[in-house]
Scaffold this motif. Structure first.
Motif, short mmCIF file in Angstrom:
data_model
loop_
_atom_site.label_atom_id
_atom_site.label_comp_id
_atom_site.label_asym_id
_atom_site.label_seq_id
_atom_site.Cartn_x
_atom_site.Cartn_y
_atom_site.Cartn_z
N GLY A 1 0.83 -1.18 0.00
CA GLY A 1 0.00 0.00 0.00
C GLY A 1 0.87 1.25 0.00
N PRO A 2 0.25 2.43 -0.14
CA PRO A 2 1.04 3.66 -0.16
C PRO A 2 1.69 3.90 1.20
N GLY A 3 2.83 4.58 1.22
CA GLY A 3 3.49 4.85 2.48
C GLY A 3 4.99 5.00 2.29
N ASP A 4 5.64 5.48 3.33
CA ASP A 4 7.09 5.68 3.29
C ASP A 4 7.74 4.49 3.98
N TYR A 5 8.23 3.56 3.20
CA TYR A 5 8.73 2.31 3.76
C TYR A 5 10.23 2.38 3.97
N PRO A 6 10.73 1.73 5.01
CA PRO A 6 12.18 1.70 5.20
C PRO A 6 12.85 0.83 4.13
N THR A 7 14.08 1.15 3.75
CA THR A 7 14.78 0.30 2.80
C THR A 7 15.75 -0.63 3.52
N GLY B 1 13.60 -4.15 -12.39
CA GLY B 1 14.00 -3.61 -13.69
C GLY B 1 14.54 -4.69 -14.61
N ARG B 2 14.98 -4.24 -15.75
CA ARG B 2 15.40 -5.19 -16.79
C ARG B 2 16.79 -5.75 -16.58
N SER B 3 17.48 -5.31 -15.49
CA SER B 3 18.73 -5.98 -15.14
C SER B 3 18.72 -6.19 -13.63
N PHE B 4 19.48 -7.19 -13.17
CA PHE B 4 19.44 -7.50 -11.75
C PHE B 4 20.23 -6.46 -10.98
N LYS B 5 19.59 -5.91 -9.96
CA LYS B 5 20.31 -4.98 -9.09
C LYS B 5 19.74 -5.09 -7.69
N GLN B 6 20.59 -5.52 -6.75
CA GLN B 6 20.12 -5.59 -5.37
C GLN B 6 20.30 -4.23 -4.74
N VAL B 7 19.20 -3.64 -4.25
CA VAL B 7 19.24 -2.28 -3.73
C VAL B 7 19.67 -2.27 -2.28
N SER B 8 19.15 -3.25 -1.56
CA SER B 8 19.36 -3.15 -0.12
C SER B 8 19.25 -4.54 0.51
N GLY C 1 15.90 -15.70 7.44
CA GLY C 1 15.58 -14.44 8.09
C GLY C 1 16.26 -13.24 7.47
N ALA C 2 16.86 -13.38 6.31
CA ALA C 2 17.42 -12.22 5.62
C ALA C 2 16.41 -11.75 4.59
N ALA C 3 16.41 -10.44 4.30
CA ALA C 3 15.52 -9.90 3.28
C ALA C 3 16.35 -9.11 2.28
N TYR C 4 15.91 -9.14 1.04
CA TYR C 4 16.67 -8.48 -0.02
C TYR C 4 15.73 -7.58 -0.77
N LEU C 5 16.18 -6.37 -1.06
CA LEU C 5 15.38 -5.45 -1.86
C LEU C 5 16.01 -5.42 -3.25
N VAL C 6 15.23 -5.86 -4.25
CA VAL C 6 15.76 -6.00 -5.61
C VAL C 6 15.00 -5.05 -6.52
N THR D 1 7.13 -8.96 -2.43
CA THR D 1 6.24 -7.82 -2.18
C THR D 1 6.81 -6.60 -2.86
N LEU D 2 6.02 -5.94 -3.68
CA LEU D 2 6.47 -4.80 -4.46
C LEU D 2 6.29 -3.51 -3.68
N VAL D 3 7.39 -2.76 -3.53
CA VAL D 3 7.32 -1.45 -2.89
C VAL D 3 7.93 -0.45 -3.86
N GLY D 4 7.13 0.41 -4.42
CA GLY D 4 7.65 1.36 -5.40
C GLY D 4 8.23 0.61 -6.60
N GLY D 5 9.47 0.89 -6.92
CA GLY D 5 10.08 0.25 -8.09
C GLY D 5 10.95 -0.94 -7.74
N ALA D 6 10.79 -1.46 -6.53
CA ALA D 6 11.63 -2.60 -6.13
C ALA D 6 10.79 -3.58 -5.34
N PHE D 7 11.29 -4.80 -5.17
CA PHE D 7 10.50 -5.77 -4.41
C PHE D 7 11.38 -6.45 -3.36
N TRP D 8 10.72 -6.81 -2.26
CA TRP D 8 11.39 -7.49 -1.16
C TRP D 8 11.24 -9.00 -1.30
#
Lengths: 450, 199, 653
Positions: free
Chosen positions: C280-286, C612-619, C604-609, C591-598
């Motif tokens: 949903g809409p909101g300011d999510y932590p990365t 997009g059209r190439s793989f990039k781990q954000v966080s 117990g680790a989570a990855y923010l990817v 789970t999709l948050v903005g332009g990336a998904f968790w």
């Protein structure tokens, strides 16, 4: 889904163990347990046994089908050459024999140009079927040949025609009135063939092909009896199937009417000996018309007026009857008859299940879906059968008009539309004999003597 | 008109004069048009993916083993035979494709076995596994074993049209008779519908 | 045919002998023909094909299994039957050859005989006059034949008079009938519970899902029928079921949106309001870390295990938990994490032994809410409704499903009802699986329809495609869509396979479904009937998931296998764009948050990817405990269920 499914791997292995144990004592397992046991995963063999693969014998290579098309084209060319240039009845018969042997007994009849009408109809009017190259080529080649050389396909290439031609031992003339009337039937057969093919219901022309059973040494009893009957009849009456049933003959007839070089009985001037007309067992040679008509022109004109007035009524009546008969015609379709059966079962009008309704229930399609599909089919049939009825009406009316019109022919002529290019007439033409022997025919001097 | 083809063309009857020329011209146009159209159509057909044509095949998932394949094929015996995907088979000794569910004992004698022509042979592989081998020349395509295998077993036995026998009728007798509508045209390039996995 | 060069008469003796030979051939042929007929009749009625006699003896044997004499008789008869069958077949081959030989002989000799007596064609000077004279007869005959053709059609028309088909056609067009026929399912009557009905759509306060239910339950009742009946052009011919009508793929795309209850239900079910895993809409932590408290708002212990995901409604976080002895629904305050209440849900059949897999446990299914009521389902098929204060409203036991692990699929709501994909059994033909709609206020069945699928773990999604509200369910081997109001089947596509767990999703006007053992498929939602041939845009086979549901974002589809292989696929073509192997086990859906998904791994680790059209781990983030459930993402906060705790991650104010 956060549901960790157990890997299929673990599950299978677990079941393997349990069921392997079961299999080991299977000798004593009572039948009642059979149903519970159901899936028995493939075992893992210890001794390097690899399960054999089911064999897949391949169908006839596609290039062989292309070869058939090429052979058909070659046979058509040969028949045209023999019929129009060589003018040899003997060679025509030999070619016919070859066609019976190859297209008939060796290729066992399928696919053939007569049946290909339905493939074309299904591809053009139906849905979900793409026309294979061979079907298209078989459909078109004889028609193209007819456009240039007349019905050489009927002469010696079509195995159905050739087998009847070989059986014609004691040719007798069929009265012209009967020939005319029965000539309507091929149009009706064509109509019904296209109707059922376009609907995707059945290829009825193939289903009731009378001779293919002989070529295959087996077949349904109805078709075999029809074939045997037609062959018996064919010993005295020339080619009954070709003239009064074959749907392809309709198309050939109309293309051959436009032919460039058709069979011409006499190589040069006709001496009016009238022999050829008697030699033709198919009534395809028309004599020169009478100088003076037998009845006053006014009478003929009034009759034509009447026929022309009635013609539209016949067409409308045909269309109307077609519309009324549509549900019964549609019943030949699997989906339609199944829907009807299922409906009767659901409403308790019939007891028990047929093979088909049982199979339907196993497939677990909603009955509503079946009804809808049947409904679509029935609506299509409603329109299509109306057209079919109108088509029959047009043919009957057209034939009546044709029989009312007067035509003028100065000479004995092969009717290109009806001529089957069998080359029989050549052998009785005295002028042809002159060409072959170089001797002057005695008939030239007394042409009118019987 | 036939004159051009005939050896005695020179003294063929005179071509009628007048009105015919326009008709001939029109007809020549029609003919040329037809040849061009037919040629074009055939070229399109030859290039189409469906050009190679179709053959008939049974969808084993729809088949209800009604037995009509054995009797309604134009060939006798039928072109339909039982096919066995061994990779799906449980290799049970007590095979319900081979043996009836109601038996007196577990011998292979006729009162216990399903196949009316005895076309299934049980071959020992390793303890406790047996391979069910189908003798195709004895098989008449009745589907009795398939019914047993589908109801009680893995469904590894099923019916297929064998293309070394099938004459590929334009109107297939068994397709017309099939109560389940399980038989349809398939591309000649993929002429079988073999089972590969558990249903 | 040499009559041209010779006189018409040939040799009389030759004629006689040829005629005699022809007669002999004919007689021989007739005898062979007769034998062949007899042989064929015998073989077609053989006990081998229709084992009447053998069958009778078999029945007798079943009554007296020890009758050795009977067994012997069976064996003898069987041998005899087989012998005569194969002898008959051998004879048929030979017989046809003999018949062909006789026919060839007959025709050859007859031809020879005919040649000896064939007369020259007789000129007939009267031919022209005769032909002219035959014209009236010809016209009469044509008229008679025309009448015969007409008569045949007339007979057909008379036969159609009592046309049962017309009746079913009328019925098929009548709305209630469709509802009955289809809601009751192909198996026919489903007993008193199978009462036909339709789900009214709740007066949902203006969220995406306020669409009109399709066809049968609306004033435009016919809409369900229209597409097939009025199929364009020649396509009105629907041939045999599998291939239905023209391809839909050329039609303009339809828009698909999720149908959500809205209101206070901010995360009403598994994978969120639209069922597509979009936050949903909101300011999510990365990033966050539960081990050092970074961005960790609160953490609460969970009393009972369960693999279901939390749902959020009215500022409350809810989840269910169960073990062999106890089943509860727990409620936490979303802001503070304070436990608000815990409701026990006693089983409908106390003492029943429930077999489950150790890892999936007794509460695998995520709850659902329509904003006013909470629904939960447990492994034994008990569906329960609670109000937001934890009071049990009703319990509807569907019965223990027939599979090895109990019921696993999560719930969905539509309007005032709760939708249960209650699949079970081991094969599509078992006829045991069902899709049900239960009335939210009473728990009574609104409609139910049989599904041709074995047991599945997959959750239905509710979407609005064009003007139709559809419930889309994955199964083996069918992806199926049902009219959300009436449960009537709308379409089915044979594109899935294997052990079904991932839930379908949607985007770009397509429903996407992916499953190991099947395909990744893009299916248009606007078909009717079997759309396998007409609505499937493409199939792909790269990186198929076995548990994790697919995610659609930015024209791409992201798949994740349990082994941690993430594959990105182009949603237009099905072509693989990239893949990346995390080399860890993953079971939670993305789970999709903005332009990336968790993505969450089980450790117990989570990855923010980046989506997009190439793989990039954000966080990267850390829960620090086993995670199998998917998070709920509402208003800038993630609610994450681990094995024994419920966490809330978000930016600290």
């Amino acid at each position: 889904m956060p549901l960790p499914t157990p890997g299929p791997w673990d599950r299978d292995r677990r079941r393997t163990l349990a069921l392997a144990a079961l299999a080991a004592v299977a000798g004593a397992a009572p039948a009642a347990h059979a149903q519970e046991q159901k899936k028995q995963p493939p075992p893992e063999f210890s001794e390097g046994y690899t399960p054999p693969m089911p064999s897949q014998p391949q169908p006839r290579m596609p290039w062989l089908t292309t070869l058939d098309v090429a052979l058909l084209a070659a046979a058509l060319g040969l028949a045209a050459w023999i019929g129009l240039h060589r003018r040899s009845r003997r060679e025509m018969r030999l070619l016919g024999l070859f066609s019976v042997l190859y297209f008939g007994f060796i290729r066992q009849g399928c696919l053939c140009p007569v049946g290909s009408i339905q493939n074309v109809a299904l591809a053009a009017l139906g849905s979900g079927y793409a026309l294979p190259f061979a079907a298209g080529a078989l459909f078109l080649l004889p028609l193209l040949a007819a456009l240039f050389f007349g019905r050489v396909f009927c002469g010696a290439v079509c195995p159905l025609g050739a087998v009847q031609d070989l059986a014609l031992l004691w040719p007798r003339r069929v009265p012209a009135w009967l020939d005319n009337a029965l000539g309507v039937l091929p149009y009706a057969v064509l109509g019904i063939g296209v109707l059922y093919a376009a609907a995707g219901t059945a290829f009825v022309v193939c289903q009731f092909d009378p001779f293919v059973g002989f070529f295959r040494f087996s077949g349904g009893w109805l078709a075999i009896s029809l074939g045997a009957g037609l062959l018996m009849l064919g010993t005295v009456v020339g080619r009954p199937y070709c003239r009064w049933l074959c749907p392809y003959s309709v198309l050939l007839r109309w293309t051959a009417a436009l032919t460039r070089w058709g069979v011409r009985i006499t190589p040069k001037d006709c001496i009016q000996c009238h022999r050829c007309a008697d030699a033709c067992p198919f009534g395809a040679i028309s004599p020169a018309t009478l100088e003076a008509p037998a009845e006053p022109r006014a009478v003929a004109r009034r009759r034509l007026g009447r026929v022309l007035a009635v013609a539209p009524l016949i067409v409308v009546a045909g269309a109307l009857l077609g519309r009324l008969g549509a549900p019964a015609v549609a019943r030949y379709d699997r989906v339609v008859s199944l829907a009807e059966r299922v409906y009767q079962e659901e409403t308790g009008r019939v007891k028990g299940q047929t093979n088909a309704s049982e199979a339907f229930r196993k497939q677990a399609t909603p009955t509503g879906e079946l009804y809808r599909q049947a409904l679509v089919k029935r609506r299509w049939y409603g329109g299509a059968t109306t057209l079919f009825g109108a088509w029959c009406g047009i043919v009957v009316a057209g034939k009546l008009i044709f029989l009312t019109l007067r035509r003028r022919r100065p000479d004995y002529e092969a009717d290109q539309a009806a001529c089957l290019s069998c080359a029989r007439c050549y052998t009785s033409c005295p002028i042809e004999q002159e060409r072959l022997t170089g001797l002057r025919s005695p008939l030239r001097d007394a042409p009118e003597q019987p | 008109m036939a004159g051009k083809l005939l050896p005695m063309a020179d003294d063929a009857p005179e071509q009628p004069q007048g009105g015919r020329t326009r008709r001939d011209f029109l007809l020549a146009g029609v003919r040329t048009g037809s040849v061009v159209a037919a040629g074009g159509l055939l070229t399109i057909l030859a290039k189409a993916p469906a050009a190679a044509g179709t053959v008939w095949q049974i969808d084993p998932d729809k088949c209800t083993q009604c037995g009509l394949c054995a009797t309604n094929c134009v060939l006798q015996p039928s072109a339909v035979k039982c096919v066995h995907t061994y990779a799906m088979c449980g290799y049970c000794k007590l095979c319900f494709g081979l043996l009836k569910d109601k038996r007196t004992g577990n011998t292979l004698s006729v009162e216990n076995s399903r196949c009316p022509t005895d076309a299934i042979k049980r071959v020992f592989v390793e303890d406790p596994y047996y391979e069910m081998h189908i003798e195709e020349n004895l098989c008449i395509g009745c589907g009795i074993c398939v019914k047993g295998c589908t109801r009680f077993g893995n469904g590894s036995m099923y019916l297929q049209i064998r293309h070394d026998r099938c004459v590929n009728c334009n109107e297939c007798g068994i397709a017309r008779a099939c109560p389940a509508g399980a038989i349809s045209r398939v591309s000649v390039k993929t002429p079988y519908k073999l089972k590969t996995r558990h249903a | 045919m040499n009559q041209n060069s010779e006189p018409a008469t040939g040799s009389t003796s030759l004629y006689r002998s040829a005629k005699r030979s022809a007669t002999v051939c004919a007689l021989f042929g007739l005898i062979v023909f007769g034998l062949l007929v007899a042989n064929t009749v015998a073989n077609r009625t053989s006990d081998l094909v229709t084992p009447a006699r053998l069958h009778a003896m078999e029945l007798e044997l079943n009554r007296n299994p020890k009758d050795e004499a009977l067994k012997k008789r069976i064996r003898r008869l069987d041998l005899q039957v087989r012998r005569s069958f194969f002898r008959g077949q051998a004879f048929a081959g030979l017989g046809f050859l003999l018949l062909a030989g006789a026919a060839v002989g007959f025709f050859a000799f007859s031809e020879l005989a005919a040649r000896q007596v064939r007369k020259l064609p007789a000129p007939n000077p009267e031919a022209a006059r005769e032909i002219e004279a035959s014209l009236p007869g010809g016209r009469r005959a044509v008229a008679v034949l025309g009448a015969l053709l007409g008569g045949t059609l007339m007979t057909m028309a008379v036969l159609s008079r009592h046309d049962a088909a017309a009746e079913y056609a009328r019925l098929a067009l009548r709305k209630p009938f469709i509802r009955q026929a289809e809601a009751a399912g192909p198996a026919g009557g489903l007993g008193p519970l199978g009462r036909a009905g339709a789900l009214p759509l709740a007066g949902a306060p203006g969220v995406a899902g306020a669409g009109q239910p399709l066809g049968v339950a609306t004033p435009q009742g016919g809409t369900l029928l229209q597409p097939i009946v009025a199929a364009p052009g020649g396509g009105a011919v629907t041939p045999v079921p599998p291939a239905a009508g023209p391809s839909l793929l050329k039609n303009p795309p339809v828009t698909i949106t999720g149908v959500a209850p809205g209101g206070t239900a901010t995360w009403p079910r598994f994978r969120g309001p639209n069922g597509d895993g979009t936050a949903g809409p909101g300011d999510y932590p990365t990033e966050w870390n539960a081990t050092n408290g970074a961005n960790t708002l609160w953490k609460q212990p969970l009393a009972l295990p369960g693999w279901n995901s939390p749902i959020v409604v009215d500022g409350k976080v809810l989840l269910s938990g169960a073990n062999a002895a106890k089943r509860t629904v727990s409620c936490f305050d979303a802001a503070t994490g304070k436990p608000l209440w815990q409701a026990d849900v006693p089983p409908s059949r106390p003492g029943e032994e429930v077999k489950v897999m150790d890892d999936t446990g007794y509460a695998p299914s995520t709850m659902a809410t329509d904003g006013t009521r909470l629904y939960a389902v447990f492994v034994n098929g008990d569906v329960v409704a609670l109000d937001l204060q934890g009071k049990q409203l009703w319990l509807h036991p569907l019965g223990m499903p027939e599979n090895h692990y109990g019921h696993g699929a999560s719930l969905t709501t539509y309007g005032t009802g709760v939708i249960v994909q209650f699949d079970q059994g081991s094969s599509a033909t078992d006829n045991k699986s069902e899709l049900l709609a239960l009335d939210g206020t009473s728990g009574k069945v609104v409609w139910r329809i049989k599904r041709p699928s074995p047991g599945t773990w997959s959750t239905p999604i509710v979407v609005k495609a064009g003007n139709r509200d559809l419930i889309v369910c994955s199964g083996n081997p069918l992806l199926m869509a049902y009219d959300a109001a009436s449960g009537a089947e709308v379409w089915r596509a044979e594109v899935v396979g294997g052990e079904i767990a991932p839930t379908p999703t949607f985007g770009e006007g397509f429903i996407f479904v992916a499953n190991q053992g099947g395909n990744l498929a893009a299916v248009r939602p606007d078909g009717v009937g079997n759309v396998t041939k007409t609505a499937v845009a493409w199939l792909a086979a790269d990186g198929l998931p076995d548990i994790v549901s697919p995610l659609y974002a930015n024209g791409l589809i992201f798949l994740c296998t349990t082994e941690g292989l993430v594959t990105c696929v182009d949603a237009k073509t099905g072509k693989k764009v990239w893949d990346h192997d995390f080399e860890v086990m993953m079971r939670a859906s993305p789970t999709l948050v903005g332009g990336a998904f968790w993505l969450f791994d089980v450790k117990g680790a989570a990855y923010l990817v980046e989506a997009g059209r190439s793989f990039k781990q954000v966080s990267h983030a850390v829960v620090g405990e086993e995670v199998n459930a998917s998070p709920a993402a509402v208003e800038g906060r993630f609610y994450v269920r681990s094995k024994s705790h419920l966490y809330c991650f978000g930016k600290k104010p």
